[in-house]
Motif scaffolding. Structure first.
Motif, PDB file in Angstrom:
ATOM      1  N   PHE A  82       0.862  -1.181   0.000  1.00 48.31           N
ATOM      2  CA  PHE A  82       0.000   0.000   0.000  1.00 48.31           C
ATOM      3  C   PHE A  82       0.896   1.229   0.000  1.00 48.31           C
ATOM      4  O   PHE A  82       2.098   1.127   0.189  1.00 48.31           O
ATOM      5  N   GLY A  83       0.301   2.384  -0.201  1.00 45.61           N
ATOM      6  CA  GLY A  83       1.080   3.607  -0.326  1.00 45.61           C
ATOM      7  C   GLY A  83       1.444   4.238   1.000  1.00 45.61           C
ATOM      8  O   GLY A  83       0.988   3.812   2.070  1.00 45.61           O
ATOM      9  N   GLU A  84       2.251   5.285   0.907  1.00 52.82           N
ATOM     10  CA  GLU A  84       2.662   6.003   2.110  1.00 52.82           C
ATOM     11  C   GLU A  84       1.489   6.710   2.771  1.00 52.82           C
ATOM     12  O   GLU A  84       1.492   6.952   3.968  1.00 52.82           O
ATOM     13  N   GLY A  85       0.470   7.053   1.992  1.00 56.23           N
ATOM     14  CA  GLY A  85      -0.710   7.713   2.541  1.00 56.23           C
ATOM     15  C   GLY A  85      -1.433   6.853   3.568  1.00 56.23           C
ATOM     16  O   GLY A  85      -1.979   7.370   4.548  1.00 56.23           O
ATOM     17  N   ASP A  86      -1.436   5.550   3.357  1.00 58.64           N
ATOM     18  CA  ASP A  86      -2.058   4.649   4.330  1.00 58.64           C
ATOM     19  C   ASP A  86      -1.301   4.670   5.655  1.00 58.64           C
ATOM     20  O   ASP A  86      -1.906   4.609   6.728  1.00 58.64           O
ATOM     21  N   THR A  87       0.009   4.776   5.584  1.00 55.27           N
ATOM     22  CA  THR A  87       0.814   4.905   6.800  1.00 55.27           C
ATOM     23  C   THR A  87       0.473   6.198   7.523  1.00 55.27           C
ATOM     24  O   THR A  87       0.311   6.213   8.746  1.00 55.27           O
ATOM     25  N   ILE A  88       0.335   7.273   6.765  1.00 56.99           N
ATOM     26  CA  ILE A  88       0.009   8.571   7.369  1.00 56.99           C
ATOM     27  C   ILE A  88      -1.362   8.524   8.028  1.00 56.99           C
ATOM     28  O   ILE A  88      -1.541   9.024   9.148  1.00 56.99           O
ATOM     29  N   ILE A  89      -2.340   7.920   7.365  1.00 57.47           N
ATOM     30  CA  ILE A  89      -3.684   7.824   7.941  1.00 57.47           C
ATOM     31  C   ILE A  89      -3.654   7.010   9.236  1.00 57.47           C
ATOM     32  O   ILE A  89      -4.290   7.378  10.224  1.00 57.47           O
ATOM     33  N   ALA A  90      -2.905   5.922   9.254  1.00 58.98           N
ATOM     34  CA  ALA A  90      -2.792   5.123  10.484  1.00 58.98           C
ATOM     35  C   ALA A  90      -2.110   5.926  11.591  1.00 58.98           C
ATOM     36  O   ALA A  90      -2.498   5.831  12.760  1.00 58.98           O
ATOM     37  N   MET A  91      -1.106   6.731  11.228  1.00 62.02           N
ATOM     38  CA  MET A  91      -0.437   7.571  12.227  1.00 62.02           C
ATOM     39  C   MET A  91      -1.397   8.627  12.776  1.00 62.02           C
ATOM     40  O   MET A  91      -1.347   8.958  13.961  1.00 62.02           O
ATOM     41  N   ILE A  92      -2.284   9.148  11.929  1.00 62.47           N
ATOM     42  CA  ILE A  92      -3.295  10.108  12.379  1.00 62.47           C
ATOM     43  C   ILE A  92      -4.224   9.449  13.387  1.00 62.47           C
ATOM     44  O   ILE A  92      -4.513  10.012  14.447  1.00 62.47           O
ATOM     45  N   PHE A  93      -4.697   8.239  13.067  1.00 60.60           N
ATOM     46  CA  PHE A  93      -5.546   7.506  14.010  1.00 60.60           C
ATOM     47  C   PHE A  93      -4.816   7.270  15.324  1.00 60.60           C
ATOM     48  O   PHE A  93      -5.394   7.390  16.402  1.00 60.60           O
ATOM     49  N   GLY A  94      -3.545   6.908  15.241  1.00 63.43           N
ATOM     50  CA  GLY A  94      -2.754   6.683  16.446  1.00 63.43           C
ATOM     51  C   GLY A  94      -2.609   7.936  17.296  1.00 63.43           C
ATOM     52  O   GLY A  94      -2.699   7.877  18.519  1.00 63.43           O
ATOM     53  N   ALA A  95      -2.395   9.076  16.642  1.00 66.78           N
ATOM     54  CA  ALA A  95      -2.235  10.339  17.373  1.00 66.78           C
ATOM     55  C   ALA A  95      -3.528  10.748  18.063  1.00 66.78           C
ATOM     56  O   ALA A  95      -3.520  11.193  19.203  1.00 66.78           O
ATOM     57  N   TRP A  96      -4.641  10.608  17.375  1.00 63.49           N
ATOM     58  CA  TRP A  96      -5.918  11.074  17.910  1.00 63.49           C
ATOM     59  C   TRP A  96      -6.517  10.119  18.928  1.00 63.49           C
ATOM     60  O   TRP A  96      -7.080  10.553  19.934  1.00 63.49           O
ATOM     61  N   PHE A  97      -6.437   8.823  18.668  1.00 69.42           N
ATOM     62  CA  PHE A  97      -7.175   7.856  19.484  1.00 69.42           C
ATOM     63  C   PHE A  97      -6.297   6.901  20.276  1.00 69.42           C
ATOM     64  O   PHE A  97      -6.807   6.079  21.026  1.00 69.42           O
ATOM     65  N   GLY A  98      -4.988   6.945  20.091  1.00 66.55           N
ATOM     66  CA  GLY A  98      -4.101   6.057  20.821  1.00 66.55           C
ATOM     67  C   GLY A  98      -3.857   4.754  20.079  1.00 66.55           C
ATOM     68  O   GLY A  98      -4.477   4.465  19.064  1.00 66.55           O
ATOM     69  N   TRP A  99      -2.952   3.976  20.621  1.00 63.07           N
ATOM     70  CA  TRP A  99      -2.510   2.771  19.919  1.00 63.07           C
ATOM     71  C   TRP A  99      -3.570   1.667  19.905  1.00 63.07           C
ATOM     72  O   TRP A  99      -3.639   0.896  18.953  1.00 63.07           O
ATOM     73  N   LYS A 100      -4.414   1.578  20.923  1.00 60.16           N
ATOM     74  CA  LYS A 100      -5.417   0.506  20.945  1.00 60.16           C
ATOM     75  C   LYS A 100      -6.448   0.683  19.834  1.00 60.16           C
ATOM     76  O   LYS A 100      -6.755  -0.262  19.105  1.00 60.16           O
ATOM     77  N   ILE A 101      -6.982   1.883  19.713  1.00 55.58           N
ATOM     78  CA  ILE A 101      -7.975   2.144  18.660  1.00 55.58           C
ATOM     79  C   ILE A 101      -7.325   2.026  17.286  1.00 55.58           C
ATOM     80  O   ILE A 101      -7.931   1.523  16.340  1.00 55.58           O
ATOM     81  N   MET A 102      -6.070   2.481  17.162  1.00 60.99           N
ATOM     82  CA  MET A 102      -5.379   2.363  15.886  1.00 60.99           C
ATOM     83  C   MET A 102      -5.244   0.898  15.488  1.00 60.99           C
ATOM     84  O   MET A 102      -5.516   0.528  14.345  1.00 60.99           O
ATOM     85  N   LEU A 103      -4.849   0.047  16.434  1.00 56.34           N
ATOM     86  CA  LEU A 103      -4.739  -1.382  16.129  1.00 56.34           C
ATOM     87  C   LEU A 103      -6.099  -1.978  15.789  1.00 56.34           C
ATOM     88  O   LEU A 103      -6.213  -2.791  14.866  1.00 56.34           O
ATOM     89  N   LEU A 104      -7.127  -1.587  16.528  1.00 56.15           N
ATOM     90  CA  LEU A 104      -8.469  -2.094  16.260  1.00 56.15           C
ATOM     91  C   LEU A 104      -8.930  -1.715  14.858  1.00 56.15           C
ATOM     92  O   LEU A 104      -9.466  -2.558  14.128  1.00 56.15           O
ATOM     93  N   THR A 105      -8.718  -0.470  14.453  1.00 55.63           N
ATOM     94  CA  THR A 105      -9.137  -0.057  13.118  1.00 55.63           C
ATOM     95  C   THR A 105      -8.342  -0.787  12.036  1.00 55.63           C
ATOM     96  O   THR A 105      -8.898  -1.131  10.993  1.00 55.63           O
ATOM     97  N   CYS A 106      -7.073  -1.047  12.277  1.00 61.58           N
ATOM     98  CA  CYS A 106      -6.270  -1.798  11.305  1.00 61.58           C
ATOM     99  C   CYS A 106      -6.772  -3.238  11.181  1.00 61.58           C
ATOM    100  O   CYS A 106      -6.923  -3.759  10.069  1.00 61.58           O
ATOM    101  N   ILE A 107      -7.043  -3.869  12.308  1.00 62.01           N
ATOM    102  CA  ILE A 107      -7.539  -5.249  12.287  1.00 62.01           C
ATOM    103  C   ILE A 107      -8.907  -5.318  11.616  1.00 62.01           C
ATOM    104  O   ILE A 107      -9.152  -6.188  10.765  1.00 62.01           O
ATOM    105  N   LEU A 108      -9.804  -4.400  11.977  1.00 62.67           N
ATOM    106  CA  LEU A 108     -11.122  -4.377  11.340  1.00 62.67           C
ATOM    107  C   LEU A 108     -11.014  -4.083   9.851  1.00 62.67           C
ATOM    108  O   LEU A 108     -11.756  -4.654   9.042  1.00 62.67           O
ATOM    109  N   GLY A 109     -10.092  -3.201   9.468  1.00 63.26           N
ATOM    110  CA  GLY A 109      -9.875  -2.914   8.054  1.00 63.26           C
ATOM    111  C   GLY A 109      -9.425  -4.138   7.284  1.00 63.26           C
ATOM    112  O   GLY A 109      -9.891  -4.397   6.165  1.00 63.26           O
ATOM    113  N   ILE A 110      -8.543  -4.923   7.864  1.00 62.65           N
ATOM    114  CA  ILE A 110      -8.078  -6.158   7.214  1.00 62.65           C
ATOM    115  C   ILE A 110      -9.231  -7.145   7.082  1.00 62.65           C
ATOM    116  O   ILE A 110      -9.427  -7.753   6.022  1.00 62.65           O
ATOM    117  N   ILE A 111     -10.012  -7.313   8.147  1.00 63.41           N
ATOM    118  CA  ILE A 111     -11.146  -8.248   8.117  1.00 63.41           C
ATOM    119  C   ILE A 111     -12.157  -7.831   7.059  1.00 63.41           C
ATOM    120  O   ILE A 111     -12.617  -8.656   6.257  1.00 63.41           O
TER     121      ILE A 111
END
Length: 132
Positions: A82-111
């Motif tokens: 995937f592109g660098e933009g996906d990394t940036i979006i995940a970093m935004i989620f991490g900054a705003w909501f913390g690492w737990k929500i970021m991991l949850l959104t990544c796992i749900l996105g994969i599913i």
């Protein structure tokens, strides 16, 4: 931002990059107290607010996870998964909501991606088999 990523596969840095420090400021001043929602999933409690350290961990963890996957995909299949933009979006989620929500959104996105793409792959395989 997500619409331009989906349609044009472009994330504009001028829009996306400031969201990371703004998310850290949001976390630092604990502005999440305005919206506090407990989500209990798999006995792992989530609160829709994060501390400053959760935001920092979320940024670093998102970067490490996405860039590691991209590095290995580049070594194996010769291009980024995937592109660098996906990394940036995940970093935004991490900054705003913390690492737990970021991991949850990544796992749900994969599913969700697997649930939508797997049937399409099977249909395409059946169509290819019928042509031969």
């Amino acid at each position: 931002m997500c619409i331009t990523d989906f349609k044009e596969q472009v994330i504009f840095d001028i829009i996306s990059m400031p969201l990371i420090p703004i998310g850290l400021v949001y976390s630092f001043f604990n502005l999440g107290n305005v919206i506090t929602t407990d989500i209990n999933l798999f006995n792992w409690g989530f609160i829709l607010k994060s501390s400053f350290t959760d935001g920092l961990i979320g940024i670093v963890l998102a970067f490490l996870i996405f860039e590691t996957i991209s590095l290995f995909s580049k070594l194996i299949i010769k291009h980024r998964a995937f592109g660098e933009g996906d990394t940036i979006i995940a970093m935004i989620f991490g900054a705003w909501f913390g690492w737990k929500i970021m991991l949850l959104t990544c796992i749900l996105g994969i599913i969700i991606q697997v649930l939508f793409t797997l049937p399409l792959m099977i249909i395409n395989l059946i169509k290819m088999k019928d042509k031969t």
